[in-house]
Design an enzyme around this catalytic site. Structure first.
Site, PDB file in Angstrom:
ATOM      1  N   ASP A   1     -18.145 -22.897   6.686  1.00 33.70           N
ATOM      2  CA  ASP A   1     -19.741 -23.009   6.412  1.00 33.70           C
ATOM      3  C   ASP A   1     -20.300 -21.581   6.643  1.00 33.70           C
ATOM      4  OD1 ASP A   1     -22.028 -23.619   5.178  1.00 33.70           O
ATOM      5  OD2 ASP A   1     -21.917 -25.671   6.532  1.00 33.70           O
TER       6      ASP A   1
HETATM    7  C1  NOJ Z   1     -24.978 -24.462   4.362  1.00 29.64           C
HETATM    8  C2  NOJ Z   1     -24.439 -25.850   4.110  1.00 29.64           C
HETATM    9  O1  NOJ Z   1     -24.077 -26.281   5.446  1.00 29.64           O
HETATM   10  C3  NOJ Z   1     -23.346 -25.986   3.114  1.00 29.64           C
HETATM   11  O2  NOJ Z   1     -23.065 -27.520   2.943  1.00 29.64           O
HETATM   12  C4  NOJ Z   1     -23.474 -25.559   1.817  1.00 29.64           C
HETATM   13  O3  NOJ Z   1     -22.351 -25.926   1.021  1.00 29.64           O
HETATM   14  C5  NOJ Z   1     -23.331 -23.924   2.200  1.00 29.64           C
HETATM   15  N1  NOJ Z   1     -24.588 -23.696   3.080  1.00 29.64           N
HETATM   16  C6  NOJ Z   1     -23.550 -23.174   0.871  1.00 29.64           C
HETATM   17  O4  NOJ Z   1     -24.665 -23.344   0.344  1.00 29.64           O
END
Ligand code: NOJ
Length: 771
Positions: free
Chosen positions: A299
């Site tokens: 993430d």
């Molecule tokens: C953080 C989020 O937790 C995740 O779900 C997302 O895909 C990413 N950012 C990218 O935007």
């Protein structure tokens, strides 16, 4: 026209030779596709790559167009010029991405295409209801269709990798991200996970991503993210292995079975080890036990965050720990691109490890057809045809209609007939609210296009005798994202209230539209008070004084504490964030054009102190019996144990009866099954659909089991007066669970079976035994 690199051309010729040979693929990497031709192509490209080029493939940036995390100063420009970016996310538009791809190919020595990704959570431009809402439809086909439509729009706009579905089980409504998932139940969420993966990746052949309208899905966030302590985003997670296997793992395992091509790590620390560097999760469970062969991305800045967790002393160690755990791509942290080479030179990680990660990434690029044509997803013509197409907009309307839950309807105050002359007071901040209707994560949904409630109602009642009068009453408190604090509404409440009461008094019925501003749920939007924000409840209290019937329509991203509202208003319609077609869908339900059929997938607590509260909890040694209350039992002194609205609850304008329920046997053994049949009768005044739910309880087991578990359901559409027979098969697998050695077993004994309209429906209970 893209000119294929000669070396790659050569590899393709070689691959054909290879396809005819019997030699076994020797790399430690195991392909997702299992296709020897693809494997050979990957090996061929890999063998031509320098270490820098390999590491570059493992490096991912966000475009600056839609920030979905803390903005970081990054070196994307520098690495683009070195041909060292494998993927970029949240960048859109066929023409724009064509330009970015051209840039990438200009600098990439081997002409390795860039993979574009995005968070297409509930539609690209055609915005469908938020996923939590859509799950309330319990309509798996519908969810597959909306995912498909989202993929059609995304792939025509250049995006071939979706950071969805989010399949975290969530049981804490304080957590803002409950809006992104399918709620609290394992069985339902697992089915929804499958449907969404199928939808994104293409329906017909899930291992074939070669069509230009299919995309990679991503099972996220592995794992336990929904169990953040205190419902506070990113907080630690401490859950037992039994909970992991019973509750948090199943949707992920099912996603693999459905062919999901990628996983994303979770931000949280899980039982002492942050997920992004968790060997147990990614090696032992994901790769070894479940055999996942796709790719894993971290993430956003999650490797960097290992330092805050106190798990890595610096970014370099973070890179090593994550690679060791089996992570293939680094989102934003620049940990791999900055430190992996050095780590190889120091002998701390091997080039072989990097080869495995890069092979997984290259395989996806081959499967998507990007090596054949790196521009294949930038189809301006197709973009024009599919984005916001009429078909997608109709689907958005249908999905919204099917997601709206009727929580209360005292005295059948709804539907609001179009025949009877009525003066309806339209009051509340959501009557004209437009911006919030799409909810969070409406990535490219144009918020100015969503249909407001007032517009929907006026269109619906255009030729009727119904008259509307309007007063806002109060404003919706906003959220200052720079301080992450709720802004107090600054309106002169007294004046707003007085005007609303005046309008209400001059009307026959009051329709109040309230809720949360869309920024109040989603990532990093957690609440400790889950009542209606600001002074909305106070406004309701003022309106209540008029003595007129009140219909409350809610727009929000989480279960709310509605204890006062449930007691004092006549009807409650939970519309969630319905998306593009919001106003039309809600008006259709209010008017009875559409009979509501959705049912809750997350429990509504009586107050925040009951959290976590979910239907499939374990029993205690001192269960409280509300019919015979006594001391020293498991209960609260200030509130009931029961929720306000349980999982599975949802009303209809018609009524349903469950009759002739029959089991063809009372006991069965290995390899056998029991059939349960029932007649479902629409005994009310209009057509409708009922979601019939089958729950099971294992009475005695070697590990304690929940008081009830959903095991199957049917959504039955019935005309007025119609009866349909439904049948369930209860087999050994349905009664099974993971024992203490994590083996799936079914223990002999007695099981309660319930067939009902909700998780608290006790009317039809049977007992069967497994021998
Ligand atoms: C953080 C989020 O937790 C995740 O779900 C997302 O895909 C990413 N950012 C990218 O935007």
């Amino acid at each position: 026209m893209y000119k294929m690199n000669k070396l790659i051309g050569l590899s393709i010729i070689l691959s054909l030779v290879f396809a005819c040979s019997t030699e076994k693929h020797s790399s430690q990497w195991q392909s997702y596709s299992g296709d020897p031709v693809i494997e050979y192509k990957v090996d061929s490209v890999l063998s031509l790559m320098t270490l820098d080029e390999k590491i570059g493939q493992m490096n991912q940036y966000s475009g600056n167009f839609a920030s979905t995390g803390a903005v970081s100063d990054n070196q994307s420009g520098k690495y683009l010029k070195k041909g060292m970016i494998g993927s970029t996310f949240n960048v859109f538009g066929a023409d724009h991405l064509r330009m970015l791809q051209e840039q990438n190919l200009k600098y990439s020595r081997l002409k390795i295409p860039m993979l574009f990704a995005a968070d297409v959570i509930h539609g690209l431009e055609t915005t469908f209801p938020i996923p939590l809402a859509e799950a309330c439809s319990w309509d798996l086909e519908l969810m597959e269709q909306t995912a498909r439509a989202a993929a059609e729009e995304a792939t025509a706009s250049g995006v071939a990798w979706n950071f969805a579905p989010m399949i975290d089980i969530a049981r804490d409504p304080r957590w803002g991200r409950v809006m992104e998932g399918a709620g609290e139940d394992v069985f339902l969420a697992t089915q929804v996970a499958r449907a969404r993966v199928r939808g994104f990746q293409g329906i017909s052949n899930y291992r074939d991503l070669s069509k230009p309208n299919t995309m990679m899905a991503c099972a996220k966030h592995f794992v336990g993210y929904g169990a953040a302590q205190g419902g506070r985003d990113y907080h630690s997670v401490d859950v037992s292995e039994q909970s992991l296997y019973d509750t948090y793992f199943p949707p992920f395992e099912a996603a693999i079975d459905e062919g999901v091509t990628s996983f994303m790590t979770a931000f949280n620390d899980l039982n002492g080890v942050p997920c992004t560097a968790n060997n147990y999760l990614y090696k032992d469970v994901l790769r070894d036990a479940w055999g996942f062969k796709g790719m894993v991305v971290t993430d956003y800045t999650a490797i960097m965050e290992l330092m805050h967790h106190g798990f890595a002393r610096d970014l370099k160690q973070g890179a090593q720990l994550s690679l060791d755990a089996g992570i293939d791509m680094d989102m934003i942290s620049e940990a791999f691109v900055t430190h992996l080479k050095e780590l190889v030179e120091e002998g701390k990680v091997s080039e072989k490890q990097i080869d495995v990660a890069v092979s997984r990434i290259l395989e996806m690029k081959f499967l998507l057809g990007l090596f054949d044509d790196p521009y294949r997803y930038f189809d301006a013509e197709r973009q024009k045809q599919v984005v916001m197409s009429e078909a997608n907009q109709s689907l958005a309307l249908l999905a919204a209609q099917q997601s709206i839950v009727l929580l209360k309807n005292e005295g059948k105050v709804l539907p609001l007939s179009t025949e009877i002359a009525k003066k309806v007071a339209l009051i509340g901040p959501f009557v004209d609210e437009r911006e919030s209707l799409n909810g969070e994560w409406a990535i490219k949904g144009d918020r100015s296009q969503s249909v407001t409630l007032r517009e929907g109602l006026e269109a619906r009642y255009k030729d009727s005798k119904v008259q509307f009068a309007y007063a806002e009453g109060t404003e919706l408190p906003l959220l200052d994202r720079s301080t992450m604090k709720a802004e107090k509404d600054n309106q002169d409440a007294e004046r707003g209230f007085a005007e609303a009461v005046k309008v209400a008094k001059a009307s026959d019925i009051i329709l109040v539209a309230m809720g949360e501003n869309f920024h109040w749920s989603g990532e990093a939007a957690c609440r400790t008070d889950i009542t209606l924000p600001g002074n909305q409840r106070e406004l309701l209290k003022a309106l209540k004084q008029t003595g007129k019937p009140i219909i409350l329509v809610l727009f929000n991203g989480r279960p709310l504490d509605l204890s006062w509202e449930a007691e004092h208003v006549d009807a409650i319609v939970e519309a969630w964030y319905p998306g593009l077609m919001a106003g039309h869908a809600v008006a259709d339900v209010l008017s009875g054009k559409v009979n509501p059929s959705a049912k809750l997938v997350m429990t509504f607590p009586r107050n925040v102190g009951q959290i976590p509260i979910y239907y499939n909890a374990k029993n205690t040694g001192r269960p409280f019996d509300a019919k015979a209350p006594s001391d020293y039992k498991s209960s609260y002194i200030d509130v009931d144990n029961t929720p306000l609205y349980p999982f599975g609850h949802g009303l209809s304008y018609t009524s349903f009866e469950y009759t002739n329920i029959m089991l063809n046997a009372e006991s069965f053994g290995k390899g056998e099954a029991v059939k349960l049949k029932a007649d479902i009768v629409n005994s009310g005044d209009c057509d409708g659909a009922e979601i019939v739910q089958l729950y099971i309880r294992d009475r005695v087991a070697s590990l304690t089991r929940p008081v009830k578990e959903l095991k199957d359901f049917r959504k039955v559409v019935l005309r007025k007066g119609e009866t349909k027979t439904i049948e369930f098969t209860i087999d050994e697998a349905m009664l099974s669970f993971r024992d203490k050695n994590r083996k799936q077993i079914t223990e002999p004994g007695e099981f309660d079976i319930w067939l009902g309209a909700s998780s608290d429906d006790e009317s039809n209970r049977f007992v069967i035994s497994f021998k």
